[in-house]
Design a protein around this motif. Structure first.
Motif, PDB file in Angstrom:
ATOM      1  N   ASP A 121      -2.322   1.426  -3.670  1.00 40.35           N
ATOM      2  CA  ASP A 121      -2.167   0.662  -2.430  1.00 40.35           C
ATOM      3  C   ASP A 121      -2.693   1.380  -1.190  1.00 40.35           C
ATOM      4  N   GLN A 124      -0.589   1.821   1.962  1.00 45.32           N
ATOM      5  CA  GLN A 124       0.024   0.653   2.574  1.00 45.32           C
ATOM      6  C   GLN A 124       1.454   0.451   2.056  1.00 45.32           C
ATOM      7  N   TYR A 125       1.911  -0.808   1.965  1.00 41.39           N
ATOM      8  CA  TYR A 125       3.326  -1.090   1.752  1.00 41.39           C
ATOM      9  C   TYR A 125       3.869  -0.681   0.386  1.00 41.39           C
ATOM     10  N   SER A 232      -0.886 -11.415  -6.641  1.00 37.06           N
ATOM     11  CA  SER A 232      -0.176 -11.311  -5.360  1.00 37.06           C
ATOM     12  C   SER A 232      -0.963 -11.895  -4.201  1.00 37.06           C
ATOM     13  N   ASN A 233      -1.975 -12.721  -4.495  1.00 43.12           N
ATOM     14  CA  ASN A 233      -2.769 -13.310  -3.438  1.00 43.12           C
ATOM     15  C   ASN A 233      -2.642 -14.824  -3.459  1.00 43.12           C
ATOM     16  N   THR A 279      -2.444 -11.827   4.387  1.00 46.17           N
ATOM     17  CA  THR A 279      -1.984 -11.747   2.995  1.00 46.17           C
ATOM     18  C   THR A 279      -0.632 -11.068   2.843  1.00 46.17           C
ATOM     19  N   ILE A 280       0.077 -10.836   3.931  1.00 46.14           N
ATOM     20  CA  ILE A 280       1.409 -10.239   3.856  1.00 46.14           C
ATOM     21  C   ILE A 280       2.426 -11.304   4.262  1.00 46.14           C
ATOM     22  N   ASN A 281       3.030 -11.951   3.265  1.00 44.83           N
ATOM     23  CA  ASN A 281       3.988 -13.043   3.496  1.00 44.83           C
ATOM     24  C   ASN A 281       3.442 -14.116   4.431  1.00 44.83           C
ATOM     25  N   SER A 311       9.155 -10.014  -1.167  1.00 49.81           N
ATOM     26  CA  SER A 311       8.355  -9.689   0.007  1.00 49.81           C
ATOM     27  C   SER A 311       7.107  -8.873  -0.338  1.00 49.81           C
ATOM     28  N   ASP A 312       6.079  -9.041   0.500  1.00 54.16           N
ATOM     29  CA  ASP A 312       4.874  -8.215   0.426  1.00 54.16           C
ATOM     30  C   ASP A 312       4.966  -6.998   1.339  1.00 54.16           C
ATOM     31  N   GLY A 313       5.923  -7.003   2.239  1.00 55.66           N
ATOM     32  CA  GLY A 313       6.040  -5.941   3.228  1.00 55.66           C
ATOM     33  C   GLY A 313       6.630  -6.486   4.519  1.00 55.66           C
ATOM     34  N   SER A 321       8.664  -4.189   0.750  1.00 59.27           N
ATOM     35  CA  SER A 321       7.849  -4.732  -0.340  1.00 59.27           C
ATOM     36  C   SER A 321       8.613  -4.750  -1.652  1.00 59.27           C
TER      37      SER A 321
END
Length: 344
Positions: A121, A124-125, A232-233, A279-281, A311-313, A321
């Motif tokens: 990652d 990132q998260y 996750s997208n 792309t984060i929630n 959650s994605d972050g 996340s």
């Protein structure tokens, strides 16, 4: 289908008969090749994944929530994520054993996501990872493999790693040395258990991707059944099929044939808003089509790899996340929620 013991005894009898019959003529090389192909096709047709549905795990967060979250999310098959923070090298085999054992008890196909490569990652998260070196990663993979032997599992391998690590170092400062070798080792080791391994290839909006077929080859796609997209997208399934077709064509041009693909449809039920890089929630995301194996040519089917409602972050009201959030689940199912953020 004959029981394996009957097949084995019949094969032994025919072998003895052939050896004891001086007048029998050995088949030509062309005949042997045809027979081998027929036998291989018969073996593939008997694969239990071709007829069993995917395992619905009652231990998933949405299932435990009950109500609409169970009926609309938790009752759908979702992947069991193996992350080294929760399942370390000393204990991951026992967790895999338990999960695939539960799937076997229901006569369903287990589906797992392996997510533990060093540098994951890119800071990132989801970057917290106790595995720091290639030897540590390989040891972890070996323990996972021990739990998968002859379990006929489906494995999505290292979401985002390949497209992230093939980006410039400015984009991914945590890119580990030898990452292609690590992916190749994991793909080979897990596939040797009989698992169908899908090496993750990012998604259709992750551009440029002209060189991605070669990167897939370098990262051991030859050992895998194929690749996964959209994990996750939120890209539409039609876009992902077009992207997969591009990758398959590119692979064939460099000598890699016979590969298949799966698409994560857990949250792609609405067209992305704007450039699609939210792309984060994202607030516009909606639940996608249900997971189902279809075996339509190279397209093996749709999976729910990401768990809807997790959650994605900490963006767009999300919590940490990977944590469950009722507000995010409501937005995916209904387009709105009485809450505006996820409590930590």
């Amino acid at each position: 289908m004959l029981p394996r013991s009957i097949v084995a005894r019949a094969g032994a009898f025919l072998a003895v008969l052939a050896l004891g019959s001086a007048v029998l003529v050995a088949p030509s090389s062309a005949e042997r090749s045809s027979q081998d192909r027929t036998a291989h096709a018969a073996t593939k047709a008997k694969d239990p994944r071709k007829k069993l549905g995917l395992f619905v795990d009652p231990k998933m967060p949405a299932y435990k929530q009950g109500g609409v979250y169970r009926t609309s999310i938790g009752s759908r098959p979702q992947a069991f994520w193996l992350i080294p923070e929760a399942f370390d090298t000393d204990h991951v085999k026992s967790w895999v054993d338990g999960y695939v054992g539960d799937a076997a008890a229901t006569h369903k196909t287990p589906m797992l996501t392996v997510y533990g490569i060093p540098g994951r990652d890119c800071g990132q998260y989801s970057s917290g990872n106790p595995l720091k070196t290639a030897p540590e990663y390989r040891a972890w993979i070996r323990q996972i493999a021990k739990g998968l032997v002859k379990r006929h599992a489906i494995v999505v391998l290292e979401p985002d790693a390949l497209p992230l690590f093939s980006s410039p170092v400015e984009t991914c400062p945590t890119k580990p040395a030898g990452w292609k070798g690590m992916l190749s080792y994991a793909s080979k080791t897990l596939a040797q258990t009989g698992a169908w391994v899908y090496l993750d290839a990012g998604h259709s909006n992750w551009t440029p991707y002209d060189t991605r077929p070669q990167v897939l080859k370098d990262a051991g796609i030859k050992y895998a059944r194929g690749f996964s997209t959209n994990v996750s997208n939120f890209r539409p399934t039609s876009d992902e099929k077009a992207y997969a077709t591009f990758l398959l064509q590119g692979l064939r041009k460099i000598g890699v044939t016979g590969k298949h693909y799966v698409i994560d449809t857990s949250r792609n039920g609405a067209a992305p808003v704007g450039d699609g890089h939210d792309t984060i929630n994202p607030t516009w995301a909606r639940i996608g089509t249900r997971p189902k194996l279809v075996f339509d040519g190279a397209f093996d089917g749709t999976l729910w790899v990401k768990h809807p409602g997790e959650s994605d972050g900490q963006v767009n009201g999300g919590n940490a996340s990977g944590k469950w959030c009722t507000m995010l689940a409501d937005r995916l199912l209904k387009g709105s929620s009485t809450q505006t953020y996820c409590p930590e």
